[in-house]
Write a protein that holds these residues in place. Sequence first.
Motif, PDB file in Angstrom:
ATOM      1  N   TRP A   1       2.893  42.301 -11.058  1.00 37.89           N
ATOM      2  CA  TRP A   1       3.498  43.467 -10.649  1.00 37.89           C
ATOM      3  C   TRP A   1       4.462  42.998  -9.568  1.00 37.89           C
ATOM      4  O   TRP A   1       3.914  43.126  -8.226  1.00 37.89           O
ATOM      5  N   PRO A   2       5.706  42.525  -9.899  1.00 36.08           N
ATOM      6  CA  PRO A   2       6.275  42.002  -8.603  1.00 36.08           C
ATOM      7  C   PRO A   2       7.060  43.175  -7.666  1.00 36.08           C
ATOM      8  O   PRO A   2       7.373  44.331  -7.978  1.00 36.08           O
ATOM      9  N   GLU A   3       7.046  42.562  -6.219  1.00 36.41           N
ATOM     10  CA  GLU A   3       7.664  43.358  -5.201  1.00 36.41           C
ATOM     11  C   GLU A   3       9.264  42.983  -4.903  1.00 36.41           C
ATOM     12  O   GLU A   3      10.052  43.628  -4.576  1.00 36.41           O
ATOM     13  N   GLY A   4       9.002  41.608  -4.619  1.00 36.21           N
ATOM     14  CA  GLY A   4      10.250  40.925  -4.021  1.00 36.21           C
ATOM     15  C   GLY A   4      10.124  40.007  -3.167  1.00 36.21           C
ATOM     16  O   GLY A   4       8.679  39.553  -2.906  1.00 36.21           O
ATOM     17  N   PHE A   5      11.002  39.291  -2.531  1.00 40.14           N
ATOM     18  CA  PHE A   5      10.928  38.401  -1.422  1.00 40.14           C
ATOM     19  C   PHE A   5      10.560  39.010  -0.028  1.00 40.14           C
ATOM     20  O   PHE A   5      10.906  40.032   0.296  1.00 40.14           O
ATOM     21  N   ASN A   6       9.595  38.469   0.519  1.00 40.92           N
ATOM     22  CA  ASN A   6       9.106  38.955   1.934  1.00 40.92           C
ATOM     23  C   ASN A   6       9.603  38.211   3.152  1.00 40.92           C
ATOM     24  O   ASN A   6      10.771  37.604   2.954  1.00 40.92           O
ATOM     25  N   GLY A   7       9.347  38.784   4.248  1.00 46.04           N
ATOM     26  CA  GLY A   7       9.984  38.324   5.549  1.00 46.04           C
ATOM     27  C   GLY A   7       8.957  38.381   6.632  1.00 46.04           C
ATOM     28  O   GLY A   7       7.755  38.551   6.502  1.00 46.04           O
ATOM     29  N   VAL A   8       9.584  38.336   7.886  1.00 43.99           N
ATOM     30  CA  VAL A   8       8.700  38.469   8.983  1.00 43.99           C
ATOM     31  C   VAL A   8       9.491  39.464   9.889  1.00 43.99           C
ATOM     32  O   VAL A   8      10.374  39.733  10.211  1.00 43.99           O
ATOM     33  N   ALA A   9       8.503  40.627  10.186  1.00 43.49           N
ATOM     34  CA  ALA A   9       8.908  41.596  11.213  1.00 43.49           C
ATOM     35  C   ALA A   9       8.124  41.460  12.487  1.00 43.49           C
ATOM     36  O   ALA A   9       6.946  41.156  12.609  1.00 43.49           O
ATOM     37  N   THR A  10       8.867  41.708  13.458  1.00 41.02           N
ATOM     38  CA  THR A  10       8.390  41.543  14.740  1.00 41.02           C
ATOM     39  C   THR A  10       8.861  42.455  15.554  1.00 41.02           C
ATOM     40  O   THR A  10       9.906  43.366  15.438  1.00 41.02           O
ATOM     41  N   ARG A  11       8.551  42.468  17.004  1.00 37.30           N
ATOM     42  CA  ARG A  11       8.986  43.253  18.039  1.00 37.30           C
ATOM     43  C   ARG A  11       9.362  42.328  19.360  1.00 37.30           C
ATOM     44  O   ARG A  11       8.925  41.416  19.499  1.00 37.30           O
ATOM     45  N   GLY A  12      10.633  42.886  19.791  1.00 37.99           N
ATOM     46  CA  GLY A  12      11.133  42.144  21.074  1.00 37.99           C
ATOM     47  C   GLY A  12      11.927  41.040  20.870  1.00 37.99           C
ATOM     48  O   GLY A  12      12.998  40.658  21.759  1.00 37.99           O
ATOM     49  N   LYS A  13      11.608  40.241  19.857  1.00 39.34           N
ATOM     50  CA  LYS A  13      12.424  39.084  19.343  1.00 39.34           C
ATOM     51  C   LYS A  13      12.141  38.847  18.038  1.00 39.34           C
ATOM     52  O   LYS A  13      11.398  39.137  17.286  1.00 39.34           O
ATOM     53  N   TYR A  14      13.258  37.890  17.419  1.00 40.23           N
ATOM     54  CA  TYR A  14      13.131  37.818  16.066  1.00 40.23           C
ATOM     55  C   TYR A  14      13.803  36.102  15.874  1.00 40.23           C
ATOM     56  O   TYR A  14      14.309  35.508  16.713  1.00 40.23           O
ATOM     57  N   ALA A  15      13.674  35.543  14.916  1.00 41.18           N
ATOM     58  CA  ALA A  15      14.137  34.119  14.636  1.00 41.18           C
ATOM     59  C   ALA A  15      14.864  34.034  13.061  1.00 41.18           C
ATOM     60  O   ALA A  15      14.312  34.533  12.181  1.00 41.18           O
ATOM     61  N   MET A  16      15.912  33.424  13.389  1.00 39.23           N
ATOM     62  CA  MET A  16      16.608  33.124  12.196  1.00 39.23           C
ATOM     63  C   MET A  16      16.550  31.426  11.900  1.00 39.23           C
ATOM     64  O   MET A  16      17.093  31.214  10.803  1.00 39.23           O
ATOM     65  N   ASN A  17      16.009  30.890  12.724  1.00 35.87           N
ATOM     66  CA  ASN A  17      15.647  29.542  12.045  1.00 35.87           C
ATOM     67  C   ASN A  17      14.238  28.973  12.860  1.00 35.87           C
ATOM     68  O   ASN A  17      13.594  29.747  13.668  1.00 35.87           O
ATOM     69  N   ILE A  18      13.912  27.908  12.534  1.00 36.90           N
ATOM     70  CA  ILE A  18      12.567  27.212  13.253  1.00 36.90           C
ATOM     71  C   ILE A  18      12.558  27.124  14.567  1.00 36.90           C
ATOM     72  O   ILE A  18      11.272  27.457  15.173  1.00 36.90           O
ATOM     73  N   ALA A  19      13.524  26.770  15.415  1.00 33.83           N
ATOM     74  CA  ALA A  19      13.431  26.805  16.720  1.00 33.83           C
ATOM     75  C   ALA A  19      13.350  27.834  17.503  1.00 33.83           C
ATOM     76  O   ALA A  19      12.589  28.045  18.374  1.00 33.83           O
TER      77      ALA A  19
END
Length: 356
Positions: free
Chosen positions: A168-186
Motif C-alpha cells: 500500500w504505497p505512500e511515497g518517498f520519505n524524508g527528515v522533519a526537524t526544528r531549528g535546523k535542517y540538513a541538505m547534505n551529510i555534513a
Amino acid sequence: MAASHINDNKWKTLEKRGNYEMKSIRVTMKSLLAATATTACLMSASAQALTLKLATDSGTQGSPAGDALKKWGELIEQKSGGAIETRVYYQNELGGQQEVFDLHVAGDVDLMLNWPMTSYDKRIGVIYTPYMTLSWDEALNAYSPGGWVNNLLGGIYQDIGLKFFGPWPEGFNGVATRGKYAMNIADAEGLKVRTMTVFPAPQTMQALGYQTAAIDWGEVYTALQTGVVDGEAGNVIYWDYEYFRDSLDYYVQTKHFFMTGVLSANLDAWDSMSDDEKKIVSDAAIEIMSDQFKAAKEQDEHYIAEAQKAGMKYFEPSDEQVREFAKAAREKVWPQMDQEIGSEIMDTIRTNASPL
C-alpha cells in the motif's frame, strides 16, 4: 334399537373427530418441530458466521491509512452479501506497532495494513533497504504485483505465518526537524532524529550523518516535546504534517526509503476460509491496493502543499544531493544487510536497484 343405533353412530362420529383432532395435533407438532429445527440451524449458521478483525498499526480513523482499512472491511462485507462481518481497529486501539504486529502473527488480528516489524524475520527489512529506487516509476514497478520487490516479500511473509497480498504505497520519505535542517551529510551533524524501531532505519540515518533514537510511533510526540530528539525521520510528509506541524519547522525529502504499508492476512485465518471467502478477501485487498497505486503520488503532493500552507518549509534535494545520500547509505548499510538478511536477497537488490 333406534336409540342404540343413534348412540353407536354418535360414538363413531366422536371417535372420528377424536382421530382427526389427534392427527391435527401431530401435524402441528411436526410443523413446530420443523420450524424449531430451522430456527436452530439459522441461529447456528449465524453463530458460525465468519467475523474478521482488521487492524492498522499506523493511522487513526479518517487518515488515509484508516480510510483504506475501513474500506477494505466494507468491501469484504459488501462482496460477501453480509455473510462475512468485519471489525476495524485503528492506530493504538490494540497497542503499539510491535504489539499489533504480534497480535497479527499470533492470529488475534486476521487482516492488517501494517508497516512491518522485523522482529520475527529480519528479511522483512527488504522493504526498508535504503535507496533501492530513486523515482516514482521505478518504485511502483518494483512494488507492483509481479515486481521484483513484491516477489521477494511474498515468500518472506509466508515464512512467518502471514499471507502477503501486496503493498500500500505512500511515497518517498524524508527528515522533519526544528531549528535546523540538513541538505547534505555534513550539515546533519548534531541533529538527533527519531527513526523506526526496525533494522536498518537507525543505521541508514547514521550513514546520512544524523544521531538517532529508535522510538515507537506512539511515543514520537512526547519525544519531540521533551527534546529527546530534534526531528522525525521515518515517514512521508503526511505524518509529520498531520501530527507534528506545531513542533517541526522543516521537511527535507531525502528519499532514503520508499514508504509502503503492507496488506496481509494471518495464514491460519486464511487457510480456515472457504475458497469463496478467500476470493472475497483477496479481491477486496487488490481493489484497495489498486486505488492506492493510482492515488499515492497525488496524495503525497497534496500533503506537501498542505504542509507548506501550514508554515513548514519543504526542501527537495537535487539529483546530485540524493545520489550523495544514496552512495553513503549503500556503502555503509548494504554490507550490514548482507549479514542480516542474506547475500542472496541483497544480490537480487543490487541487480535490480536504480543505478547511481
